[in-house]
Design an enzyme around this catalytic site. Structure first.
Site, PDB file in Angstrom:
ATOM      1  N   LYS A 188       0.833  -1.214   0.000  1.00 48.30           N
ATOM      2  CA  LYS A 188       0.000   0.000   0.000  1.00 48.30           C
ATOM      3  C   LYS A 188       0.860   1.253   0.000  1.00 48.30           C
ATOM      4  O   LYS A 188       0.410   2.321  -0.446  1.00 48.30           O
ATOM      5  CB  LYS A 188      -0.969  -0.010   1.179  1.00 48.30           C
ATOM      6  CG  LYS A 188      -0.330  -0.167   2.560  1.00 48.30           C
ATOM      7  CD  LYS A 188       0.110   1.136   3.189  1.00 48.30           C
ATOM      8  CE  LYS A 188       0.867   0.885   4.476  1.00 48.30           C
ATOM      9  NZ  LYS A 188       1.307   2.101   5.146  1.00 48.30           N
ATOM     10  N   THR A 245      -3.316   5.630   4.383  1.00 53.20           N
ATOM     11  CA  THR A 245      -2.016   6.052   3.865  1.00 53.20           C
ATOM     12  C   THR A 245      -2.150   6.927   2.614  1.00 53.20           C
ATOM     13  O   THR A 245      -1.311   7.789   2.370  1.00 53.20           O
ATOM     14  CB  THR A 245      -1.130   4.825   3.553  1.00 53.20           C
ATOM     15  OG1 THR A 245      -1.188   3.916   4.653  1.00 53.20           O
ATOM     16  CG2 THR A 245       0.311   5.221   3.340  1.00 53.20           C
TER      17      THR A 245
END
Length: 330
Positions: A188, A245
Protein backbone atom coordinates in the site's frame (compact mmCIF):
# COMPACT_ATOMS: atom_id res chain seq x y z
CA UNK A 1 4.91 -7.87 31.90
CA UNK A 2 8.28 -6.74 30.57
CA UNK A 3 8.12 -5.86 26.86
CA UNK A 4 11.07 -4.92 24.65
CA UNK A 5 10.53 -2.53 21.73
CA UNK A 6 13.40 -2.68 19.24
CA UNK A 7 13.50 0.60 17.32
CA UNK A 8 12.84 4.11 18.62
CA UNK A 9 11.43 5.79 15.52
CA UNK A 10 7.94 7.26 15.54
CA UNK A 11 6.10 3.93 15.38
CA UNK A 12 8.30 2.16 17.93
CA UNK A 13 7.94 5.09 20.34
CA UNK A 14 4.17 5.25 19.83
CA UNK A 15 3.82 1.54 20.58
CA UNK A 16 6.01 1.91 23.67
CA UNK A 17 3.72 4.70 24.91
CA UNK A 18 0.62 2.60 24.16
CA UNK A 19 1.92 -0.47 26.00
CA UNK A 20 3.12 1.61 28.92
CA UNK A 21 -0.41 2.99 29.27
CA UNK A 22 -1.60 -0.63 29.49
CA UNK A 23 0.57 -1.09 32.57
CA UNK A 24 3.47 -2.97 30.98
CA UNK A 25 7.12 -2.41 31.82
CA UNK A 26 8.52 -1.23 28.47
CA UNK A 27 12.17 -1.12 27.42
CA UNK A 28 12.76 0.99 24.29
CA UNK A 29 15.96 0.20 22.36
CA UNK A 30 17.75 2.73 20.15
CA UNK A 31 20.49 1.82 17.71
CA UNK A 32 22.77 4.66 18.85
CA UNK A 33 23.63 5.81 22.38
CA UNK A 34 23.08 9.49 21.56
CA UNK A 35 19.46 8.81 20.63
CA UNK A 36 18.96 6.87 23.85
CA UNK A 37 20.35 9.78 25.85
CA UNK A 38 18.08 12.30 24.09
CA UNK A 39 14.98 10.19 24.70
CA UNK A 40 15.91 9.59 28.34
CA UNK A 41 16.56 13.27 29.03
CA UNK A 42 13.68 14.75 27.01
CA UNK A 43 11.08 12.05 27.78
CA UNK A 44 9.87 12.86 24.28
CA UNK A 45 10.74 11.83 20.71
CA UNK A 46 11.16 15.38 19.43
CA UNK A 47 12.13 14.27 15.91
CA UNK A 48 9.13 12.04 15.15
CA UNK A 49 6.49 12.75 17.82
CA UNK A 50 7.06 16.31 19.04
CA UNK A 51 4.90 17.35 21.95
CA UNK A 52 4.07 13.81 23.09
CA UNK A 53 5.66 13.16 26.47
CA UNK A 54 6.14 9.57 27.55
CA UNK A 55 6.04 8.22 31.09
CA UNK A 56 8.84 7.19 33.39
CA UNK A 57 7.75 3.54 33.01
CA UNK A 58 9.42 3.52 29.57
CA UNK A 59 13.09 2.74 30.03
CA UNK A 60 15.37 3.83 27.15
CA UNK A 61 18.46 1.76 26.44
CA UNK A 62 21.13 1.06 23.82
CA UNK A 63 21.97 -2.28 25.47
CA UNK A 64 20.25 -5.10 23.56
CA UNK A 65 20.84 -7.67 26.31
CA UNK A 66 19.39 -5.39 28.98
CA UNK A 67 16.41 -4.63 26.76
CA UNK A 68 15.51 -8.22 25.95
CA UNK A 69 16.48 -10.13 29.10
CA UNK A 70 13.32 -11.49 30.71
CA UNK A 71 11.00 -9.90 28.15
CA UNK A 72 7.80 -11.88 27.59
CA UNK A 73 7.27 -10.18 24.24
CA UNK A 74 9.68 -8.49 21.84
CA UNK A 75 8.38 -5.95 19.33
CA UNK A 76 10.54 -5.08 16.33
CA UNK A 77 10.05 -1.69 14.70
CA UNK A 78 13.14 -1.26 12.51
CA UNK A 79 12.62 0.21 9.01
CA UNK A 80 12.84 -2.35 6.22
CA UNK A 81 16.39 -1.42 5.06
CA UNK A 82 17.65 -2.03 8.63
CA UNK A 83 15.65 -5.20 9.31
CA UNK A 84 18.36 -7.76 8.61
CA UNK A 85 21.03 -5.83 10.49
CA UNK A 86 18.69 -5.47 13.47
CA UNK A 87 17.77 -9.15 13.35
CA UNK A 88 21.45 -10.13 13.41
CA UNK A 89 22.01 -7.97 16.49
CA UNK A 90 18.93 -9.36 18.18
CA UNK A 91 19.45 -13.07 17.45
CA UNK A 92 22.08 -13.90 20.14
CA UNK A 93 19.69 -12.65 22.84
CA UNK A 94 16.67 -14.72 21.77
CA UNK A 95 15.74 -18.00 23.44
CA UNK A 96 13.93 -20.92 21.79
CA UNK A 97 10.25 -20.09 21.28
CA UNK A 98 10.61 -16.40 22.17
CA UNK A 99 7.62 -14.44 20.87
CA UNK A 100 8.54 -11.62 18.49
CA UNK A 101 5.99 -9.43 16.70
CA UNK A 102 7.22 -7.27 13.84
CA UNK A 103 5.29 -4.02 13.35
CA UNK A 104 7.36 -2.58 10.48
CA UNK A 105 6.05 -2.60 6.91
CA UNK A 106 8.08 -3.29 3.81
CA UNK A 107 9.99 -5.82 1.73
CA UNK A 108 13.70 -6.56 1.59
CA UNK A 109 15.26 -5.38 -1.63
CA UNK A 110 17.41 -7.93 -3.43
CA UNK A 111 15.98 -11.02 -1.73
CA UNK A 112 12.33 -9.85 -2.18
CA UNK A 113 11.57 -11.40 1.21
CA UNK A 114 8.80 -10.28 3.53
CA UNK A 115 10.20 -8.87 6.76
CA UNK A 116 9.00 -11.82 8.85
CA UNK A 117 10.95 -14.09 6.51
CA UNK A 118 14.08 -12.03 7.17
CA UNK A 119 13.58 -12.43 10.92
CA UNK A 120 12.98 -16.17 10.50
CA UNK A 121 16.24 -16.52 8.57
CA UNK A 122 18.26 -14.63 11.16
CA UNK A 123 16.40 -15.78 14.31
CA UNK A 124 15.13 -19.30 13.49
CA UNK A 125 14.60 -20.08 17.18
CA UNK A 126 11.95 -17.37 17.56
CA UNK A 127 8.16 -17.49 17.22
CA UNK A 128 7.55 -14.67 14.66
CA UNK A 129 4.26 -12.80 14.23
CA UNK A 130 3.33 -9.54 12.50
CA UNK A 131 0.98 -6.67 13.26
CA UNK A 132 -0.38 -4.19 10.73
CA UNK A 133 -3.31 -1.95 9.90
CA UNK A 134 -4.33 1.72 9.59
CA UNK A 135 -2.26 3.21 12.39
CA UNK A 136 -0.39 6.50 12.18
CA UNK A 137 2.10 6.80 15.03
CA UNK A 138 1.04 10.41 15.59
CA UNK A 139 -2.51 9.29 16.45
CA UNK A 140 -1.67 6.14 18.42
CA UNK A 141 0.75 8.09 20.62
CA UNK A 142 -2.06 10.51 21.47
CA UNK A 143 -4.52 7.77 22.37
CA UNK A 144 -6.89 8.14 19.40
CA UNK A 145 -9.08 5.10 18.60
CA UNK A 146 -7.15 2.68 16.34
CA UNK A 147 -7.65 -0.88 15.13
CA UNK A 148 -5.00 -3.33 13.90
CA UNK A 149 -4.66 -7.00 13.04
CA UNK A 150 -2.02 -9.42 14.36
CA UNK A 151 -1.13 -12.46 12.27
CA UNK A 152 0.65 -15.60 13.39
CA UNK A 153 0.95 -19.15 12.13
CA UNK A 154 -0.30 -20.16 15.58
CA UNK A 155 -3.69 -18.69 16.52
CA UNK A 156 -2.91 -18.99 20.24
CA UNK A 157 0.17 -16.81 19.75
CA UNK A 158 -1.95 -14.25 17.89
CA UNK A 159 -4.45 -14.24 20.76
CA UNK A 160 -1.64 -13.76 23.30
CA UNK A 161 -0.40 -10.68 21.40
CA UNK A 162 -3.98 -9.47 20.98
CA UNK A 163 -4.44 -9.52 24.76
CA UNK A 164 -1.17 -7.62 25.30
CA UNK A 165 -2.21 -4.75 23.00
CA UNK A 166 -5.97 -4.54 23.49
CA UNK A 167 -7.23 -1.50 25.39
CA UNK A 168 -9.93 1.14 25.36
CA UNK A 169 -8.42 2.98 22.40
CA UNK A 170 -6.54 0.19 20.61
CA UNK A 171 -8.50 -2.79 19.26
CA UNK A 172 -6.77 -5.82 17.73
CA UNK A 173 -8.15 -8.61 15.54
CA UNK A 174 -6.37 -11.92 14.89
CA UNK A 175 -5.40 -13.69 11.66
CA UNK A 176 -3.32 -16.63 10.51
CA UNK A 177 -2.58 -15.08 7.09
CA UNK A 178 0.90 -13.66 7.68
CA UNK A 179 1.56 -13.36 3.93
CA UNK A 180 -1.56 -11.29 3.26
CA UNK A 181 -1.17 -9.05 6.30
CA UNK A 182 2.46 -8.28 5.46
CA UNK A 183 1.92 -7.74 1.74
CA UNK A 184 -1.01 -5.40 2.33
CA UNK A 185 1.06 -3.31 4.73
CA UNK A 186 4.07 -3.19 2.42
CA UNK A 187 2.50 -2.69 -1.00
CA UNK A 188 0.00 0.00 0.00
CA UNK A 189 2.98 2.33 0.46
CA UNK A 190 3.65 2.19 -3.28
CA UNK A 191 0.04 3.06 -4.06
CA UNK A 192 0.12 5.88 -1.47
CA UNK A 193 3.20 7.26 -3.19
CA UNK A 194 1.21 7.28 -6.43
CA UNK A 195 -1.77 8.94 -4.72
CA UNK A 196 0.58 11.67 -3.57
CA UNK A 197 1.98 12.08 -7.08
CA UNK A 198 -1.60 12.51 -8.30
CA UNK A 199 -2.15 15.25 -5.70
CA UNK A 200 1.11 16.91 -6.67
CA UNK A 201 0.04 16.95 -10.31
CA UNK A 202 -3.17 18.70 -9.32
CA UNK A 203 -5.49 15.82 -10.18
CA UNK A 204 -8.71 15.29 -8.24
CA UNK A 205 -10.67 12.86 -6.11
CA UNK A 206 -11.70 10.77 -9.12
CA UNK A 207 -8.06 10.06 -9.93
CA UNK A 208 -7.15 9.12 -6.37
CA UNK A 209 -10.18 6.86 -5.99
CA UNK A 210 -9.21 5.04 -9.19
CA UNK A 211 -5.60 4.65 -8.05
CA UNK A 212 -6.67 3.26 -4.69
CA UNK A 213 -9.22 0.86 -6.13
CA UNK A 214 -7.09 -0.49 -8.96
CA UNK A 215 -4.05 -0.43 -6.69
CA UNK A 216 -5.83 -2.70 -4.24
CA UNK A 217 -6.72 -5.02 -7.12
CA UNK A 218 -3.09 -5.45 -8.11
CA UNK A 219 -1.99 -5.92 -4.50
CA UNK A 220 -4.56 -8.71 -4.15
CA UNK A 221 -3.45 -10.31 -7.44
CA UNK A 222 0.14 -10.53 -6.27
CA UNK A 223 -0.93 -11.66 -2.82
CA UNK A 224 -2.97 -14.53 -4.24
CA UNK A 225 -0.04 -15.60 -6.43
CA UNK A 226 2.20 -15.64 -3.35
CA UNK A 227 -0.21 -17.73 -1.27
CA UNK A 228 -2.22 -15.12 0.63
CA UNK A 229 -5.97 -15.23 1.28
CA UNK A 230 -7.62 -12.65 -1.00
CA UNK A 231 -10.12 -11.79 1.74
CA UNK A 232 -7.27 -10.40 3.87
CA UNK A 233 -6.90 -7.48 1.45
CA UNK A 234 -10.48 -6.42 2.16
CA UNK A 235 -9.58 -6.03 5.82
CA UNK A 236 -7.59 -3.70 8.06
CA UNK A 237 -4.16 -4.55 6.70
CA UNK A 238 -5.39 -4.17 3.12
CA UNK A 239 -8.06 -1.63 2.24
CA UNK A 240 -7.96 -0.10 5.74
CA UNK A 241 -4.27 0.69 5.64
CA UNK A 242 -4.53 1.76 1.99
CA UNK A 243 -7.22 4.35 2.79
CA UNK A 244 -5.36 5.94 5.68
CA UNK A 245 -2.02 6.05 3.86
CA UNK A 246 -3.40 7.48 0.61
CA UNK A 247 -5.50 10.21 2.21
CA UNK A 248 -3.60 11.53 5.23
CA UNK A 249 -0.81 14.11 5.47
CA UNK A 250 0.58 12.02 8.32
CA UNK A 251 1.66 9.62 5.54
CA UNK A 252 5.26 10.24 4.55
CA UNK A 253 4.61 8.18 1.40
CA UNK A 254 1.83 10.51 0.30
CA UNK A 255 3.92 13.57 1.21
CA UNK A 256 6.83 12.23 -0.82
CA UNK A 257 4.52 11.55 -3.75
CA UNK A 258 3.20 15.12 -3.67
CA UNK A 259 6.75 16.44 -3.97
CA UNK A 260 7.50 14.09 -6.87
CA UNK A 261 4.30 15.18 -8.60
CA UNK A 262 5.36 18.80 -8.18
CA UNK A 263 8.56 18.08 -10.07
CA UNK A 264 11.08 17.40 -7.29
CA UNK A 265 13.74 14.80 -7.98
CA UNK A 266 13.78 11.63 -5.88
CA UNK A 267 16.80 12.84 -3.89
CA UNK A 268 15.25 16.26 -3.30
CA UNK A 269 12.09 14.53 -2.13
CA UNK A 270 13.90 12.24 0.31
CA UNK A 271 15.94 15.15 1.66
CA UNK A 272 12.75 17.14 2.26
CA UNK A 273 10.78 14.35 3.94
CA UNK A 274 13.86 13.49 6.02
CA UNK A 275 12.48 10.08 7.06
CA UNK A 276 12.46 6.59 5.57
CA UNK A 277 9.87 6.53 2.76
CA UNK A 278 9.00 2.83 2.60
CA UNK A 279 7.14 3.18 -0.70
CA UNK A 280 10.37 4.19 -2.42
CA UNK A 281 12.17 1.11 -1.07
CA UNK A 282 9.23 -1.21 -1.69
CA UNK A 283 8.59 -0.12 -5.29
CA UNK A 284 11.66 -1.97 -6.56
CA UNK A 285 10.85 -5.18 -4.68
CA UNK A 286 7.16 -5.03 -5.67
CA UNK A 287 8.04 -4.48 -9.33
CA UNK A 288 10.46 -7.42 -9.28
CA UNK A 289 7.92 -9.63 -7.50
CA UNK A 290 5.34 -8.84 -10.19
CA UNK A 291 7.80 -10.03 -12.81
CA UNK A 292 8.79 -13.09 -10.78
CA UNK A 293 5.18 -14.22 -10.34
CA UNK A 294 4.05 -12.94 -13.78
CA UNK A 295 1.35 -10.74 -12.23
CA UNK A 296 0.05 -7.60 -13.92
CA UNK A 297 0.76 -4.58 -11.65
CA UNK A 298 0.59 -1.54 -13.97
CA UNK A 299 0.43 1.11 -11.23
CA UNK A 300 3.43 -0.37 -9.45
CA UNK A 301 5.28 -0.58 -12.76
CA UNK A 302 4.70 3.12 -13.50
CA UNK A 303 5.75 4.05 -9.96
CA UNK A 304 8.99 2.15 -10.49
CA UNK A 305 9.60 3.96 -13.78
CA UNK A 306 8.98 7.38 -12.21
CA UNK A 307 11.34 6.62 -9.33
CA UNK A 308 14.14 4.81 -11.10
CA UNK A 309 13.87 5.50 -14.83
CA UNK A 310 13.08 9.23 -14.58
CA UNK A 311 9.75 8.83 -16.36
CA UNK A 312 7.63 11.98 -16.32
CA UNK A 313 4.69 11.58 -13.91
CA UNK A 314 2.10 12.89 -16.39
CA UNK A 315 3.43 10.54 -19.02
CA UNK A 316 3.05 7.68 -16.53
CA UNK A 317 -0.60 8.62 -16.00
CA UNK A 318 -1.11 8.69 -19.77
CA UNK A 319 0.40 5.20 -19.98
CA UNK A 320 -2.08 3.93 -17.39
CA UNK A 321 -5.08 5.60 -19.00
CA UNK A 322 -4.12 4.42 -22.48
CA UNK A 323 -3.78 0.71 -21.68
CA UNK A 324 -5.84 -1.90 -23.53
CA UNK A 325 -9.48 -2.26 -22.59
CA UNK A 326 -10.03 -4.56 -19.62
CA UNK A 327 -12.60 -6.36 -17.51
CA UNK A 328 -12.84 -5.11 -13.91
CA UNK A 329 -12.58 -8.60 -12.46
CA UNK A 330 -9.07 -8.92 -13.91
Amino acid sequence: MKIAVIGSGGWGTAIAILLSSRGHNVYLWSWIQEETDRLSNDRENKEFLPGVKFPETIYCTHNMAECTDGAELIITAAPSPATRTTAKQLSPHIKEGQKIVNISKGLEQGTLLRLSEVYKEEIPQANISVMSGPSHAEEVSRGLPTTNVVASENLQTAKFIQDVFMGEMFRVYTSTDIIGVELGGALKNVIALCAGISDGLGYGDNTKAALMTRGLAEIARLGKAMGADEKTFMGLSGVGDLIVTCTSMHSRNRRAGILLGQGKTLQETLDTVHMVVEGVNTATAAYNLSRKYDVSMPITEQAYKILYENKDAREAVNSLMGRERGHEGN
